[in-house]
Write an enzyme that holds these catalytic residues in place. Structure first.
Site, short mmCIF file in Angstrom:
data_model
loop_
_atom_site.label_atom_id
_atom_site.label_comp_id
_atom_site.label_asym_id
_atom_site.label_seq_id
_atom_site.Cartn_x
_atom_site.Cartn_y
_atom_site.Cartn_z
N GLU A 1 65.29 5.41 -46.66
CA GLU A 1 65.07 6.83 -46.37
C GLU A 1 65.28 7.71 -47.58
O GLU A 1 65.46 8.92 -47.47
CB GLU A 1 65.99 7.27 -45.23
N ASP B 1 67.62 12.33 -49.70
CA ASP B 1 67.95 11.34 -48.70
C ASP B 1 67.95 12.02 -47.33
O ASP B 1 68.40 13.16 -47.19
CB ASP B 1 69.33 10.76 -49.01
N ILE B 2 67.42 11.34 -46.32
CA ILE B 2 67.44 11.88 -44.96
C ILE B 2 68.86 11.74 -44.41
O ILE B 2 69.44 10.64 -44.40
CB ILE B 2 66.45 11.15 -44.05
N ASN C 1 67.91 6.25 -36.32
CA ASN C 1 67.29 4.98 -35.91
C ASN C 1 67.97 4.42 -34.67
O ASN C 1 67.30 3.92 -33.75
CB ASN C 1 67.37 3.97 -37.05
N ASP D 1 60.37 5.26 -38.48
CA ASP D 1 59.23 5.21 -39.42
C ASP D 1 58.43 6.50 -39.37
O ASP D 1 57.97 7.00 -40.42
CB ASP D 1 58.32 4.02 -39.08
#
Length: 313
Positions: free
Chosen positions: A224, A180-181, A188, A197
């Site tokens: 993500e 996971d980011i 964002n 994106d």
């Protein structure tokens, strides 16, 4: 964007000709050889033995042959999940409506009568191969993430199901990585969704490079979050792949001023490994890897947590 499913458009389609008469094979090869890679078999038995290796885009199949008849060859092809989508055109000297109805009912898409007219054969083969290629492209789009070019969750579920099935018979190692980011919502909010994106695409490329080196499959699991399926991959090997993925993301040096662990984008990773058994379920790996990912986040993020689960005997 790095596409995991790109197709070599220059590749010639492959046609398998199955006919016990060599003269017929020569006529069809002459008609098709300049446009397609042509393979041939002189019996139904030989065709069934070689078709998995050849994986043709289309089969030209004689109806009447010694041994296994063309109708039976077609039935066997259509019963095999890996071969069922290959179009079959019957080549026949028979002029019987009942035979034609039978052939179409068991899965053939067309008939060409003997003596073969080269132009007619070329046109019909071309039309059916173009239709198959279109179907293949649509099927690939259905299991591909549009943003990253990686597999999507639907494809991942199928890959895991098949991997567990093939690994269970011999108790082979199977590993799953979930990642996971870190602090992606804050990314964002700070940089905008277009940059979000772009970040996802760059992380996907880094993930794909590392997974491809390990002959694994990578997928965007949602948002993500990403997954990697690693066949015949021990815990130590899976750990090494996870470390390579993390290093690749570090090397991207994507600025993230609102991250609480680094001035650049980082990822948290969970790894789950087990030896597949007959009673194993794909979701066993998903649950275990997801739990390890949660541990990595809870422990501060930008790290890897791994486990080996199940009764290893």
């Amino acid at each position: 964007m790095m596409s995991q499913v790109s197709v070599d458009a220059a590749r010639k389609a492959t046609v398998l000709i199955v006919d016990d008469e060599v003269s017929n094979i020569e006529i069809m090869n002459e008609a098709l050889g300049d446009q397609y890679d042509v393979s041939f078999a002189i019996s139904g038995e030989q065709a069934l033995e070689s078709v998995h290796d050849i994986m043709p885009d289309l089969v030209l199949l004689d109806v009447v042959m010694p041994g296994i008849q063309g109708f039976d060859v077609c039935r066997r092809l259509k019963q095999d999940p890996l071969l069922a989508d290959i179009p079959v055109i019957f080549i026949t000297g028979l002029n019987d409506t009942d035979d034609e109805v039978l052939g179409l009912s068991i899965g053939a898409i067309d008939y060409v009568t003997k003596p073969v007219h080269p132009l007619t054969l070329r046109n019909r083969v071309r039309n059916h191969i173009e239709l198959k290629q279109l179907r293949d492209q649509l099927a690939e789009m259905a299991v591909t993430d549009a943003l990253t070019g990686l597999h999507n969750r639907r494809k991942l579920d199928g890959l895991m199901k098949e991997a567990v099935k093939t690994h269970a018979g011999e108790g082979r190692w199977l590993s799953l990585i979930m990642l996971d980011i870190d602090f992606f919502k804050q990314f964002n909010d700070t940089y905008g969704h277009q940059n979000g994106d772009n970040c996802i695409s760059m992380v996907a490329s880094a993930l794909h490079r590392a997974t491809r080196r390990a002959s694994g499959h990578s997928a965007r699991y949602g948002g993500e979050e990403f997954c990697c399926v690693l066949m015949d991959c021990s815990p130590d090997q899976a750990q090494a792949v996870a470390e390579e993925i993390r290093d690749h993301v570090h090397q991207l040096r994507i600025p993230h001023e609102r991250s609480q662990v680094s001035p650049f984008v980082t990822i948290s990773i969970g790894v789950a490994s087990a030896q597949a058994r007959e009673d194993s379920a794909p979701n066993d790996w998903v649950k275990a890897a997801d739990a390890q990912l949660y541990r990595a986040k809870s422990a501060g993020r930008d790290r890897i947590e791994a486990c080996v689960f199940g009764d290893l005997g």
